[in-house]
Write a protein that holds these residues in place. Structure first.
Motif, PDB file in Angstrom:
ATOM      1  N   LEU B 556       0.738  -1.064  -0.067  1.00 27.19           N
ATOM      2  CA  LEU B 556      -0.115   0.042   0.178  1.00 27.19           C
ATOM      3  C   LEU B 556       0.687   1.208   0.052  1.00 27.19           C
ATOM      4  O   LEU B 556       1.896   1.439   0.714  1.00 27.19           O
ATOM      5  N   PRO B 557       0.649   2.147  -0.885  1.00 21.56           N
ATOM      6  CA  PRO B 557       1.412   3.141  -1.007  1.00 21.56           C
ATOM      7  C   PRO B 557       1.316   4.493   0.246  1.00 21.56           C
ATOM      8  O   PRO B 557       0.066   4.893   0.189  1.00 21.56           O
ATOM      9  N   ASP B 558       2.414   4.526   0.919  1.00 20.05           N
ATOM     10  CA  ASP B 558       2.159   5.289   2.028  1.00 20.05           C
ATOM     11  C   ASP B 558       2.365   6.939   1.807  1.00 20.05           C
ATOM     12  O   ASP B 558       3.123   7.108   0.885  1.00 20.05           O
ATOM     13  N   CYS B 559       2.274   7.783   2.680  1.00 16.84           N
ATOM     14  CA  CYS B 559       2.599   9.377   2.270  1.00 16.84           C
ATOM     15  C   CYS B 559       3.971   9.351   2.980  1.00 16.84           C
ATOM     16  O   CYS B 559       4.297   8.872   4.121  1.00 16.84           O
ATOM     17  N   HIS B 560       4.723  10.111   2.452  1.00 14.01           N
ATOM     18  CA  HIS B 560       6.011  10.847   2.958  1.00 14.01           C
ATOM     19  C   HIS B 560       5.509  11.746   3.848  1.00 14.01           C
ATOM     20  O   HIS B 560       4.520  12.353   3.941  1.00 14.01           O
ATOM     21  N   PRO B 561       6.419  11.957   4.906  1.00 14.79           N
ATOM     22  CA  PRO B 561       6.292  12.952   5.913  1.00 14.79           C
ATOM     23  C   PRO B 561       5.936  14.365   5.440  1.00 14.79           C
ATOM     24  O   PRO B 561       5.166  14.923   5.924  1.00 14.79           O
ATOM     25  N   LEU B 562       6.582  14.816   4.332  1.00 13.20           N
ATOM     26  CA  LEU B 562       6.006  15.934   3.708  1.00 13.20           C
ATOM     27  C   LEU B 562       4.637  16.010   3.010  1.00 13.20           C
ATOM     28  O   LEU B 562       4.173  17.087   2.739  1.00 13.20           O
ATOM     29  N   GLU B 563       3.937  14.785   3.142  1.00 14.92           N
ATOM     30  CA  GLU B 563       2.730  14.681   2.446  1.00 14.92           C
ATOM     31  C   GLU B 563       1.685  14.408   3.402  1.00 14.92           C
ATOM     32  O   GLU B 563       0.461  14.386   3.155  1.00 14.92           O
ATOM     33  N   ALA B 596       0.491  12.699  -3.724  1.00 15.54           N
ATOM     34  CA  ALA B 596       0.159  12.456  -5.285  1.00 15.54           C
ATOM     35  C   ALA B 596      -0.200  11.223  -5.518  1.00 15.54           C
ATOM     36  O   ALA B 596      -0.246  10.374  -4.727  1.00 15.54           O
ATOM     37  N   TYR B 597      -0.833  10.859  -6.829  1.00 12.94           N
ATOM     38  CA  TYR B 597      -1.354   9.557  -7.231  1.00 12.94           C
ATOM     39  C   TYR B 597      -2.403   8.973  -6.149  1.00 12.94           C
ATOM     40  O   TYR B 597      -3.241   9.911  -5.918  1.00 12.94           O
ATOM     41  N   GLU B 598      -2.383   7.848  -5.779  1.00 12.82           N
ATOM     42  CA  GLU B 598      -3.335   7.384  -4.775  1.00 12.82           C
ATOM     43  C   GLU B 598      -2.468   7.109  -3.509  1.00 12.82           C
ATOM     44  O   GLU B 598      -2.960   6.273  -2.908  1.00 12.82           O
ATOM     45  N   ARG B 599      -1.509   7.832  -3.189  1.00 13.06           N
ATOM     46  CA  ARG B 599      -0.882   7.637  -1.819  1.00 13.06           C
ATOM     47  C   ARG B 599      -1.766   7.915  -0.627  1.00 13.06           C
ATOM     48  O   ARG B 599      -2.611   8.899  -0.650  1.00 13.06           O
ATOM     49  N   ARG B 600      -1.930   7.159   0.306  1.00 11.19           N
ATOM     50  CA  ARG B 600      -2.644   7.478   1.456  1.00 11.19           C
ATOM     51  C   ARG B 600      -2.032   7.268   2.946  1.00 11.19           C
ATOM     52  O   ARG B 600      -0.990   6.575   2.943  1.00 11.19           O
ATOM     53  N   ASN B 601      -2.345   8.277   3.912  1.00  7.24           N
ATOM     54  CA  ASN B 601      -1.915   8.453   5.094  1.00  7.24           C
ATOM     55  C   ASN B 601      -2.380   6.786   5.809  1.00  7.24           C
ATOM     56  O   ASN B 601      -3.322   6.392   5.755  1.00  7.24           O
ATOM     57  N   LYS B 602      -1.052   6.242   5.892  1.00  6.77           N
ATOM     58  CA  LYS B 602      -1.349   4.965   6.729  1.00  6.77           C
ATOM     59  C   LYS B 602      -2.502   4.840   7.923  1.00  6.77           C
ATOM     60  O   LYS B 602      -3.076   3.936   7.963  1.00  6.77           O
TER      61      LYS B 602
END
Lengths: 214, 903
Positions: B556-563, B596-602
């Protein structure tokens, strides 16, 4: 007005923040560094100490690079900053041979930070905000754009962050000081005097604007 | 238009030029930063200038390089499903992109089934990497705890970073780790610790404060096998063999107590269990009526309960008889016990010359200034300007618990704990935000023995000491209550024990985030065997790594701290908040750019999963209890197990910040918590604009030791108490531990590494933290990779120059390190003067081979390949791993560990 730096070696821990802050500030291409951290050792086991030196163009008062430049691209400002007019530079690199501190870089080929994967948004905006001409020499300019813009707004370089060099303000140990060497009462002169700052290789007869404090 | 605060050439069109305040994710220090966004793109990161939570405007290289991690084209952007059924170290997952709904539907289905059958069949965990660490305990950990599984695996960072440190710092300082009070300390001893020069919690202010200390002439003595980070900035670097720090510390304690006669009598009497009477069974003599430990009052000549208000004085020396039982104060036993640790014996084990040990002990004793005071903010405090600290390296051995507590003893005997100048834990005492009195953490004495207990939940108790039990979960921590993070079940001996216990269940699913369980854990071969067996693995990651590619079923694509929003990075003052008189700060982490894209906060993904499996109400209740605990009364404290008890907390004691049925967003939760802690004016909007709330720290908060009636154990009586029960329970599981280490007297035990070195495998290999790296993902950031290649040591293998010469090796050679079990790691040799002749070292955790991380690929070496993972290579008391291994070194003709890697 003569801009200069004093670097307290006791404080510096060799974190490379200065190197990367400069790369970020100027969107420097891959493999190009305007400042570096040199690492070495002194002594023999077991009495050993580590040498950590944050180095960049010394903005010499007596710059050999200016003497060597055939086109006049490399020139010294009134305030001591030595800079390169990219339009005048033909990339002969005589200045790189002339510089006894080896602080200049030649930007030859465009490279991607993620080879073969195109330019990131970050790299693209860099080409808009701070473009680099290919085939010319580049180096540290004491963040002259920050200094000039800052002065225009009444800010003080070395004191106000927005008017100060990127490497100075990013240093987490406050090892780097910046100020006017011509002002006898400036903080930087006080530091150099009280803490016995010295220049690198005075025998090169370049009169660097950067002092190091052991 | 004149643009300030950035270098601009010419006259580019600038439509947006904003600075957003947030917290850094370069490591888990979470320094306060400001991020520059121009025309929607992040262009620069700097430290937040007017804030003590960090380097006051400064920042390390990792923080700046976050920009490149954010925009790395190799990032995970969509949920992916593995279509290749084969799993293994070098296997191509053959990813197929799927929708979030498909991913979460399947995950939820499996979770529901498992929760119904036996929640322990879910293994969950992660590592504080890419700055998502703060979500670990309170995002992820809570999910697992509420779900009902006890199977929590932290991976590399916890395993090798400091199970002994965390146990010890919890025991002595109600904190996660310790640092010198840089502002006032004059004499610092660092043992296998890079505080002030490397990564990790509190990195920012440590760099800043340590530099100030050096500049004003503080003496810093560094015991370390390598002269690189801490050693490189030392006033005096003293090489020693890995794993021998404990005996060096004990011999110094011996010199102070038995030769120099320098110790802080008042501190020992009032702040330790030094006066507690110990009987022939090695346990406290206890009052029959109350069960509390007894002391001897030498003025009234009788035994009394330790906190009896009529006590006139405490005996800390001598022998007494109480109700016919012969006994002595614990301090007498400690003092006698350390006599055997002569500097000569310490020299034998460590190679540090006995004369040097004597000199350092003398200097330390003098510098401690026992008995002096200092006035801070009009109040008098004991001044003890000496500090001895240890972290990863010093305690990363099978003698971890004793090595660390030995070092703590050195601080305790001179009273240099949480007083000006001394050793400070990260803030254990938070008096509360002045306007509301909330965000409060007050340590307190445990109800039975008066021992220091943290006022909030943190991993490392141990008060009250749990009863040892036959393990019912795969971490097996119930067996040894003093264990910190457990290596089980990812070991080579787990099956032996689980078989003996009748294999009650198997792991059917793993949910792991921000971790690289393959490269940052010891021995990829052992770990690969374990992960291969798990039928379904879900990972939340930002960047591809060896674990995802080789073993994940769904990524699952996670958010970077800056996101991302994150509240938890601000919690846990004991984890990374500024020490001493540095100000209080509660920062926000907020998105600087939208994911961006479909990244979501875990964390929000976990909440959606909780919704889908009908668990959201329980999670809401847990959060209410958790945040209420910071409102004053520690409703939950102790270790993460306490999270499971949240349901039992009297609901009237918890404030309802989230109604049971509510399904709020992360930002909404943050808004409510901010207002609860800090008042209605300090809402999300306030924090978003200001970046943090700061308030002045009081001296008694910074230096709380003499303001809280708590004691610390210089005699580890709790270990003697649990020993027989541990041994009995261990028998049932077929576990054999080094039982001699279950002794209440802090001692030296030869580390496993010292037992394994022989004539053929003659070098002690070890790894250490490099300031340029954190975890396994930083090598993927091109800027960090560039400067790593510029540095002579970061990507190379280092050896003492003489040793290399004797072996016919020279700078630039490709060499192989081979362990006694045939595990091999290769790399380029760089010789040093500043390294112990009997050692060979590899910095950080490089040697990447994941196809999805092209920048990191092939750079440096992955030291962890050499390690073993089993109870023989773990400290029996705290379960820290043996992180040094015996190797032979020879020239290599290729990079053996890359055989089989697909390029």
């Amino acid at each position: 007005m003569r801009w200069g730096m004093a670097i307290e070696l006791k404080r510096c821990i060799g974190c490379y923040a200065c190197v990367l802050a400069c790369k970020a500030e100027h969107f420097l291409p891959p493999d190009i560094f305007w400042n570096r951290v040199l690492i070495g050792e002194k002594g023999k086991y077991p009495t050993v100490s580590k040498i950590i030196l944050s180095v960049r163009c010394n903005q010499c008062a007596n710059p050999k690079c200016v003497d060597a430049c055939p086109t006049g691209a490399t020139q010294k400002r009134e305030d001591g900053i030595v800079w390169i007019d990219e339009d005048k530079c033909v990339g002969c690199r005589y200045c790189m041979v002339a510089c006894p501190y080896q602080m200049r870089s030649f930007y030859e080929h465009e490279k991607e930070y993620f080879p073969g994967q195109g330019l990131t948004e970050h790299e693209k905006i860099g080409r808009i905000l701070y473009p680099h001409q290919k085939g010319v020499v580049q180096k540290c300019v004491f963040c002259k754009e920050r200094i000039d813009a800052g002065l225009a707004k009444g800010l003080k370089p070395g004191v106000d962050r927005d008017a100060s060099p990127a490497c100075q303000i990013i240093c987490p140990t406050k090892a780097i000081h910046f100020g006017d060497l011509d002002d006898p009462n400036s903080e930087i002169n006080m530091i150099i005097q009280t803490k016995k700052g010295h220049q690198f290789h005075p025998e090169f007869d370049t009169d660097p604007s950067i002092y190091y404090i052991d | 238009m004149v643009v300030t605060g950035m270098s601009v050439k010419g006259n580019p069109e600038i439509k947006e030029d904003v600075w957003i305040r947030t917290t850094c994710g370069g490591c888990y220090g979470t320094c306060a930063i400001r991020v520059h966004r121009v025309n929607g793109v992040i262009v620069k990161i700097e430290g937040e200038p007017d804030n003590d939570f960090g380097a006051r405007g400064g920042l390390c290289a990792k923080g700046e390089a976050m920009i490149q991690a954010l925009y790395d084209p190799n990032r995970y952007n969509y949920p992916l499903r593995r279509t290749n059924p084969e799993k293994g170290l070098f296997v191509d997952p053959k990813w197929k992109r799927i929708s979030w709904d498909e991913a979460l539907t399947e995950i939820a289905e499996r979770l529901k089934k498992i929760r119904k059958e036996n929640p322990n069949k879910l293994l969950h965990g992660g590592t504080p990497s890419a700055g998502s660490g703060p979500d670990l305990p309170l995002g992820f950990g809570v999910f697992g705890a509420v779900f009902g599984t006890k199977n929590w695996y932290i991976g590399g960072a916890g395993l090798h970073c400091g199970s002994g440190s965390h146990m010890g710092a919890g025991l002595y300082h109600a904190s996660w780790s310790i640092v010198p009070d840089w502002k006032y300390c004059n004499y610092v001893i660092q043992m296998g610790s890079n505080k002030g020069t490397a990564s990790g919690h509190s990195m920012g202010f440590n760099m800043r404060l340590a530099a100030d200390a050096r500049a004003r002439g503080a003496k810093i003595v560094v015991f370390d096998p390598i002269c690189n980070f801490a050693g490189g900035k030392a006033t005096e670097w003293i090489p020693l063999l890995p794993g021998s720090d404990g005996i060096v510390a004990l011999s110094m304690v011996n010199i102070l107590l038995n030769e120099l006669n320098v110790y802080d009598v008042e501190f020992i009497k009032k702040k330790t269990n030094g006066p507690y009477l110990i009987g022939p069974d090695q346990l406290y003599l206890r009052d029959k009526a109350t069960g509390k430990p007894l002391i001897w009052d030498p003025v009234e000549n009788k035994a009394k309960v330790f906190n009896d208000p009529s006590i006139k004085d405490f005996a800390i020396l001598g022998n007494y008889t109480v109700n016919g039982v012969k006994c002595s104060p614990a301090f007498q036993l400690v003092k006698d016990h350390v006599k055997q640790y002569t500097p000569e014996w310490a020299e034998q084990e460590s190679t540090v010359p006995a004369a040097t040990i004597r000199r350092i002990a003398r200097e330390y004793a003098e510098a401690a200034q026992v008995g002096t005071t200092i006035e801070i903010e009009g109040e008098k405090f004991p001044l003890r300007p000496v500090a001895c600290i240890m972290f990863r390296g010093g305690q990363g051995h099978t003698n971890s618990a004793h090595s660390y507590t030995a070092m703590c003893l050195l601080n305790a005997i001179v009273g240099a704990m949480d007083v000006p100048g001394g050793t400070l834990g990260w803030p254990a005492y938070v008096g509360g935000y002045p306007e509301t009195g909330r965000f409060k953490v007050i340590p307190y004495p445990d109800s039975r023995d008066g021992m220091l207990t943290a006022g909030t939940f943190m991993e490392h108790g141990p008060w009250p000491v749990h009863e040892p039990k036959v393990p019912s979960d795969m971490t097996m921590k119930e067996l040894v209550p003093t264990a910190s993070f457990s290596p089980q079940p990812v070991t080579s001996d787990f099956d032996k024990y689980w078989n003996k216990l009748g294999r009650p269940y198997e792991i059917e699913m793993a949910m792991i985030f921000g971790a690289n369980m393959i490269r940052s854990s010891q021995s990829r071969e052992i770990t690969a065997e374990f992960w291969k067996k798990i039928p379904f693995i879900v990972t939340f990651n930002i960047l591809p790594n060896e674990f995802c590619e080789g073993f994940a079923d769904i990524v699952l694509p996670d958010c970077h701290p800056l996101e991302a929003y994150c509240l938890f990075s601000s919690h846990g003052p004991f984890f990374n908040h500024p020490i001493g008189m540095e100000g209080w700060c509660f920062p926000i982490r907020q998105p600087v750019v939208q994911p961006a894209y479909e990244r979501r906060n875990k964390v929000e993904v976990l909440w959606e999963l909780a919704d889908r499996i009908g668990m959201r109400e329980e999670m809401n209740r847990y959060y209410n209890v958790y945040f209420s605990s910071f409102g004053g009364e520690p409703l939950i404290s102790g270790d993460i197990n306490s999270a499971r008890g949240a349901a039992q907390i009297d609901p009237s004691k918890a404030v309802t910040l989230i109604k049971p049925e509510e399904k709020i967003t992360y930002a909404e939760m943050m808004d409510r918590v901010f207002k609860y802690y800090f008042g209605p004016n300090h809402d999300l909007k306030y924090f978003s604009e200001n970046g943090s709330l700061q308030w002045k720290k009081k001296a008694k908060e910074a230096y709380w030791r003499w303001h809280v009636d708590v004691r610390i154990p210089i005699y580890l009586e709790h270990i003697a108490e649990i020993k027989p029960k541990v041994m009995e329970a261990a028998k049932q599981a077929g576990v054999e531990l080094q039982w001699e280490q279950f002794t209440p007297l802090i001692s030296y035990f030869k580390p496993q590494i010292a037992k394994e070195v022989n004539d053929e495998y003659d070098l002690y290999s070890f790894s250490y933290r490099d300031i340029l790296h954190n975890g396994t993902y930083t090598m993927e950031m091109p800027w960090l990779d560039e400067v790593s290649r510029m540095n002579p040591y970061t990507y190379n293998i280092t050896m003492n120059a003489e040793t290399a010469k004797k072996k016919g090796l020279k700078d630039g050679d490709l060499i192989c390190l081979e362990s006694r079990r045939g595990r091999k790691v290769t790399g380029t040799l760089k010789t040093m003067q500043g390294q112990h002749p009997k050692t060979v070292a590899i910095a950080a955790c490089s040697g990447a081979w994941a196809k999805g991380a092209p920048i990191a690929f092939g750079k440096g070496s992955n030291y962890n390949i050499l390690l073993e993972s089993d109870f023989d290579h773990a400290c029996p008391v705290c379960w820290s791993q043996e992180t040094a291994t015996a190797v032979k070194v020879y020239k290599a003709d290729r990079r053996y560990e890359y055989d089989g890697v697909r390029r």
